[in-house]
Design a protein around this motif. Sequence first.
Motif, PDB file in Angstrom:
ATOM      1  N   ALA A 138       0.819  -1.211   0.000  1.00 54.05           N
ATOM      2  CA  ALA A 138       0.000   0.000   0.000  1.00 54.05           C
ATOM      3  C   ALA A 138       0.857   1.267   0.000  1.00 54.05           C
ATOM      4  CB  ALA A 138      -0.944  -0.016   1.203  1.00 54.05           C
ATOM      5  N   ALA A 139       1.967   1.257   0.761  1.00 49.25           N
ATOM      6  CA  ALA A 139       2.806   2.466   0.845  1.00 49.25           C
ATOM      7  C   ALA A 139       3.394   2.806  -0.523  1.00 49.25           C
ATOM      8  CB  ALA A 139       3.919   2.261   1.871  1.00 49.25           C
ATOM      9  N   SER A 140       3.946   1.796  -1.206  1.00 48.66           N
ATOM     10  CA  SER A 140       4.545   2.061  -2.527  1.00 48.66           C
ATOM     11  C   SER A 140       3.473   2.399  -3.555  1.00 48.66           C
ATOM     12  CB  SER A 140       5.329   0.842  -3.016  1.00 48.66           C
ATOM     13  OG  SER A 140       6.445   0.638  -2.201  1.00 48.66           O
ATOM     14  N   LEU A 141       2.316   1.770  -3.440  1.00 47.31           N
ATOM     15  CA  LEU A 141       1.241   2.059  -4.403  1.00 47.31           C
ATOM     16  C   LEU A 141       0.832   3.528  -4.302  1.00 47.31           C
ATOM     17  CD1 LEU A 141      -0.558   0.609  -6.539  1.00 47.31           C
ATOM     18  CD2 LEU A 141      -2.293   0.371  -4.757  1.00 47.31           C
ATOM     19  N   SER A 142       0.920   4.049  -3.089  1.00 49.07           N
ATOM     20  CA  SER A 142       0.600   5.461  -2.892  1.00 49.07           C
ATOM     21  C   SER A 142       1.772   6.360  -3.327  1.00 49.07           C
ATOM     22  CB  SER A 142       0.265   5.695  -1.417  1.00 49.07           C
ATOM     23  OG  SER A 142       0.112   7.052  -1.164  1.00 49.07           O
ATOM     24  N   GLU A 143       2.973   6.033  -2.814  1.00 51.00           N
ATOM     25  CA  GLU A 143       4.115   6.945  -3.018  1.00 51.00           C
ATOM     26  C   GLU A 143       4.623   6.972  -4.459  1.00 51.00           C
ATOM     27  OE1 GLU A 143       6.741   5.420  -0.042  1.00 51.00           O
ATOM     28  OE2 GLU A 143       5.380   6.091   1.550  1.00 51.00           O
ATOM     29  N   SER A 144       4.496   5.842  -5.176  1.00 44.81           N
ATOM     30  CA  SER A 144       5.080   5.835  -6.537  1.00 44.81           C
ATOM     31  C   SER A 144       4.051   6.126  -7.628  1.00 44.81           C
ATOM     32  CB  SER A 144       5.822   4.522  -6.805  1.00 44.81           C
ATOM     33  OG  SER A 144       4.945   3.440  -6.718  1.00 44.81           O
ATOM     34  N   ALA A 145       2.819   6.463  -7.244  1.00 41.31           N
ATOM     35  CA  ALA A 145       1.823   6.850  -8.255  1.00 41.31           C
ATOM     36  C   ALA A 145       2.187   8.204  -8.856  1.00 41.31           C
ATOM     37  CB  ALA A 145       0.440   6.927  -7.620  1.00 41.31           C
ATOM     38  N   TYR A 146       1.917   8.360 -10.130  1.00 42.85           N
ATOM     39  CA  TYR A 146       2.160   9.621 -10.849  1.00 42.85           C
ATOM     40  C   TYR A 146       3.614  10.075 -10.727  1.00 42.85           C
ATOM     41  CZ  TYR A 146      -2.850   9.859 -11.447  1.00 42.85           C
ATOM     42  OH  TYR A 146      -4.131   9.581 -11.810  1.00 42.85           O
ATOM     43  N   GLN A 147       4.522   9.104 -10.743  1.00 43.16           N
ATOM     44  CA  GLN A 147       5.952   9.398 -10.614  1.00 43.16           C
ATOM     45  C   GLN A 147       6.475  10.121 -11.858  1.00 43.16           C
ATOM     46  OE1 GLN A 147       8.617   6.211  -8.880  1.00 43.16           O
ATOM     47  NE2 GLN A 147       9.236   6.125 -11.025  1.00 43.16           N
ATOM     48  N   ASN A 148       7.421  11.038 -11.627  1.00 44.30           N
ATOM     49  CA  ASN A 148       8.064  11.779 -12.713  1.00 44.30           C
ATOM     50  C   ASN A 148       9.561  11.540 -12.711  1.00 44.30           C
ATOM     51  OD1 ASN A 148       6.358  13.293 -14.389  1.00 44.30           O
ATOM     52  ND2 ASN A 148       5.819  14.586 -12.645  1.00 44.30           N
ATOM     53  N   PRO A 149      10.320  11.574 -13.801  1.00 42.52           N
ATOM     54  CA  PRO A 149       9.805  11.780 -15.151  1.00 42.52           C
ATOM     55  C   PRO A 149       9.232  10.497 -15.764  1.00 42.52           C
ATOM     56  CG  PRO A 149      12.191  11.581 -15.219  1.00 42.52           C
ATOM     57  CD  PRO A 149      11.800  11.510 -13.769  1.00 42.52           C
ATOM     58  N   GLU A 150       9.668   9.309 -15.259  1.00 40.99           N
ATOM     59  CA  GLU A 150       9.113   8.080 -15.846  1.00 40.99           C
ATOM     60  C   GLU A 150       8.246   7.378 -14.817  1.00 40.99           C
ATOM     61  OE1 GLU A 150      10.366   4.054 -18.326  1.00 40.99           O
ATOM     62  OE2 GLU A 150      11.951   5.225 -17.416  1.00 40.99           O
ATOM     63  N   LYS A 151       7.038   6.994 -15.237  1.00 41.83           N
ATOM     64  CA  LYS A 151       6.098   6.370 -14.312  1.00 41.83           C
ATOM     65  C   LYS A 151       6.560   4.979 -13.881  1.00 41.83           C
ATOM     66  CE  LYS A 151       1.871   8.675 -15.596  1.00 41.83           C
ATOM     67  NZ  LYS A 151       0.790   8.632 -16.546  1.00 41.83           N
ATOM     68  N   SER A 152       6.098   4.555 -12.701  1.00 40.40           N
ATOM     69  CA  SER A 152       6.299   3.173 -12.273  1.00 40.40           C
ATOM     70  C   SER A 152       5.324   2.284 -13.024  1.00 40.40           C
ATOM     71  CB  SER A 152       6.025   3.034 -10.776  1.00 40.40           C
ATOM     72  OG  SER A 152       7.111   3.477 -10.036  1.00 40.40           O
ATOM     73  N   VAL A 153       5.694   1.026 -13.120  1.00 42.74           N
ATOM     74  CA  VAL A 153       4.858   0.093 -13.856  1.00 42.74           C
ATOM     75  C   VAL A 153       3.964  -0.697 -12.906  1.00 42.74           C
ATOM     76  CG1 VAL A 153       6.463  -1.878 -13.814  1.00 42.74           C
ATOM     77  CG2 VAL A 153       4.966  -1.571 -15.765  1.00 42.74           C
ATOM     78  N   LEU A 154       2.774  -1.044 -13.370  1.00 46.27           N
ATOM     79  CA  LEU A 154       1.942  -2.023 -12.659  1.00 46.27           C
ATOM     80  C   LEU A 154       1.649  -3.159 -13.630  1.00 46.27           C
ATOM     81  CD1 LEU A 154      -0.725  -0.125 -10.501  1.00 46.27           C
ATOM     82  CD2 LEU A 154       1.362  -1.264  -9.736  1.00 46.27           C
TER      83      LEU A 154
END
Length: 224
Positions: A138-154
């Motif tokens: 849950a923590a990473s799902l929140s913190e890495s959302a809308y990451q810049n400049p390259e988005k995280s993958v799901l």
Amino acid sequence: MTTSKIAVIGLGNIGQVVAGNLSKSQREFFVADRNLEKAKELSSNWGNKAQPSDIETAVKTAQIFVLAIPFEVIEEFLKEYSKDLVGKIIVDPSNPIAPDENGGFKKIIGENESAGEINSKFLPENAKLVKALGTLGAASLSESAYQNPEKSVLFYTTDDESINPEVESLIKDSGFEPLRIGGIDQSIRIEVFGDLHEFGALGKPVTLTEAKGKILNLTRSAFR
Ligand SMILES: NC(=O)c1ccc[n+]([C@@H]2O[C@H](COP(=O)([O-])OP(=O)(O)OC[C@H]3O[C@@H](n4cnc5c(N)ncnc54)[C@H](OP(=O)(O)O)[C@@H]3O)[C@@H](O)[C@H]2O)c1
């Protein structure tokens, strides 16, 4: 852009993060909980695109469901609402784990089984299962959302590729880059302890570029 209505079912740790991430997109969605008052109170955190609902109304009205409820109750949920879920898209983030004796977690299904394959047996008629949104804590799902400049993958798995655009739109509206790994038989890879799970070999959120490198390396090592 797809306009299918999403319902986040269950507003615990993951449900709240999924709702928070979606609230940053343009999409309207239901936030449903078996406790309607809890849904109403929490929805004020997510602006007017999040509509609080009871579960009965949400299952009748929405087309895509994020089942943010424990693995152990998914079978019962799918059976209870089978009539309203006919032909709909069920997104399953569940990880089949429970606390162990050493303060960690253990798998509660067979070592070679996945929640995805088990839950696929209880699908309502013509419903389509997607395993997604459960590869990060849950923590990473929140913190890495809308990451810049390259988005995280799901990562996601599904047997029905005709729904890929709907699934990818949901993942993009959650602030991530989608990557389909294969059919539901590949779900074990993106569940806890899997090679593409944060709490497995992956170890952390990764970008699409990093993920493709990892997948390539894993495929190569399988042939060595
Ligand atoms: N937490 C994580 O980091 C994480 C990461 C990846 C995937 N997941 C998966 O996400 C799912 C939810 O995990 P969580 O950590 O968010 O759990 P949680 O905080 O315990 O929340 C579970 C939610 O499910 C609801 N619920 C429980 N039984 C239900 C039922 N029979 N019918 C309807 N709703 C029910 C709970 O409602 P009440 O509040 O009324 O009990 C609560 O809103 C699990 O499958 C888990 O494996 C979790």
